[in-house]
Write a protein that holds these residues in place. Structure first.
Motif, PDB file in Angstrom:
ATOM      1  N   ILE A  31      32.713  22.519 138.631  1.00 54.73           N
ATOM      2  CA  ILE A  31      33.487  22.849 137.435  1.00 54.73           C
ATOM      3  C   ILE A  31      33.737  24.344 137.426  1.00 54.73           C
ATOM      4  O   ILE A  31      32.808  25.139 137.327  1.00 54.73           O
ATOM      5  N   ASP A  32      35.002  24.713 137.575  1.00 57.70           N
ATOM      6  CA  ASP A  32      35.338  26.139 137.567  1.00 57.70           C
ATOM      7  C   ASP A  32      35.094  26.751 136.199  1.00 57.70           C
ATOM      8  O   ASP A  32      34.479  27.802 136.066  1.00 57.70           O
ATOM      9  N   SER A  33      35.610  26.114 135.196  1.00 61.26           N
ATOM     10  CA  SER A  33      35.465  26.639 133.840  1.00 61.26           C
ATOM     11  C   SER A  33      35.580  25.494 132.846  1.00 61.26           C
ATOM     12  O   SER A  33      36.060  24.406 133.169  1.00 61.26           O
ATOM     13  N   THR A  52      33.397  30.555 132.262  1.00 55.98           N
ATOM     14  CA  THR A  52      33.390  30.208 133.677  1.00 55.98           C
ATOM     15  C   THR A  52      32.004  29.720 134.096  1.00 55.98           C
ATOM     16  O   THR A  52      31.041  29.776 133.322  1.00 55.98           O
ATOM     17  N   SER A  53      31.912  29.299 135.346  1.00 50.44           N
ATOM     18  CA  SER A  53      30.632  28.823 135.864  1.00 50.44           C
ATOM     19  C   SER A  53      29.593  29.942 135.938  1.00 50.44           C
ATOM     20  O   SER A  53      28.394  29.679 135.941  1.00 50.44           O
ATOM     21  N   THR A  54      30.068  31.187 135.979  1.00 50.26           N
ATOM     22  CA  THR A  54      29.141  32.325 136.030  1.00 50.26           C
ATOM     23  C   THR A  54      28.852  32.893 134.642  1.00 50.26           C
ATOM     24  O   THR A  54      28.128  33.885 134.528  1.00 50.26           O
ATOM     25  N   GLY A  55      29.431  32.283 133.622  1.00 52.35           N
ATOM     26  CA  GLY A  55      29.134  32.705 132.262  1.00 52.35           C
ATOM     27  C   GLY A  55      30.097  33.716 131.655  1.00 52.35           C
ATOM     28  O   GLY A  55      29.875  34.185 130.538  1.00 52.35           O
ATOM     29  N   SER A  70      29.272  28.568 124.931  1.00 52.85           N
ATOM     30  CA  SER A  70      28.177  28.566 125.897  1.00 52.85           C
ATOM     31  C   SER A  70      28.235  27.249 126.666  1.00 52.85           C
ATOM     32  O   SER A  70      28.953  26.327 126.278  1.00 52.85           O
ATOM     33  N   ARG A  71      27.478  27.190 127.747  1.00 50.10           N
ATOM     34  CA  ARG A  71      27.487  25.960 128.527  1.00 50.10           C
ATOM     35  C   ARG A  71      26.151  25.733 129.205  1.00 50.10           C
ATOM     36  O   ARG A  71      25.407  26.677 129.467  1.00 50.10           O
TER      37      ARG A  71
END
Length: 119
Positions: A31-33, A52-55, A70-71
């Motif tokens: 999942i990219d974003s 994004t996947s990096t936050g 948030s994720r």
């Protein structure tokens, strides 16, 4: 088959808070974003926030300082904490997931959850 299930919408008074959740299932690639959009009656669907996947996060100017995205990467879940809600935040909120399948990105949308801010 990818499915997104949203929850957390409802009726809240101005100044109140809500927390939206969106869980993705059936994801087999990266999942990219993930993000949230909203659509008020008679208006176009607009971006609210993305992560994004990096936050790395991005917000619409109208929600900066009030909303937090948030994720949980392990659970393919994205959240939207909404504070200091205003009547103009009233809309259907949709989550979106961008799955990267070997360089091709596919978008998946949730069914929408209604948020109503009213006294």
């Amino acid at each position: 088959q990818v499915q997104l299930v949203e929850s957390g919408g409802g009726l809240v008074q101005p100044g109140g808070s809500l927390r939206l959740s969106c869980a993705a299932s059936g994801i087999r690639f990266i999942i990219d974003s993930m993000g949230w959009y909203r659509q008020a009656p008679g208006k176009q669907r607009d971006l609210v926030a993305t992560i994004t996947s990096t936050g790395r996060t991005d917000y619409a100017d109208s929600v900066k300082g009030r909303f937090t995205i948030s994720r949980d990467n392990a659970k393919d879940t994205v959240f939207l904490q909404m504070n200091s809600l205003k009547p103009e935040d009233t809309a259907d909120y949709y989550c979106v997931t961008h799955e990267n399948r070997l360089g091709t990105v596919y978008d998946y949308w949730g069914q929408g959850t209604q948020v109503t801010v009213s006294s």
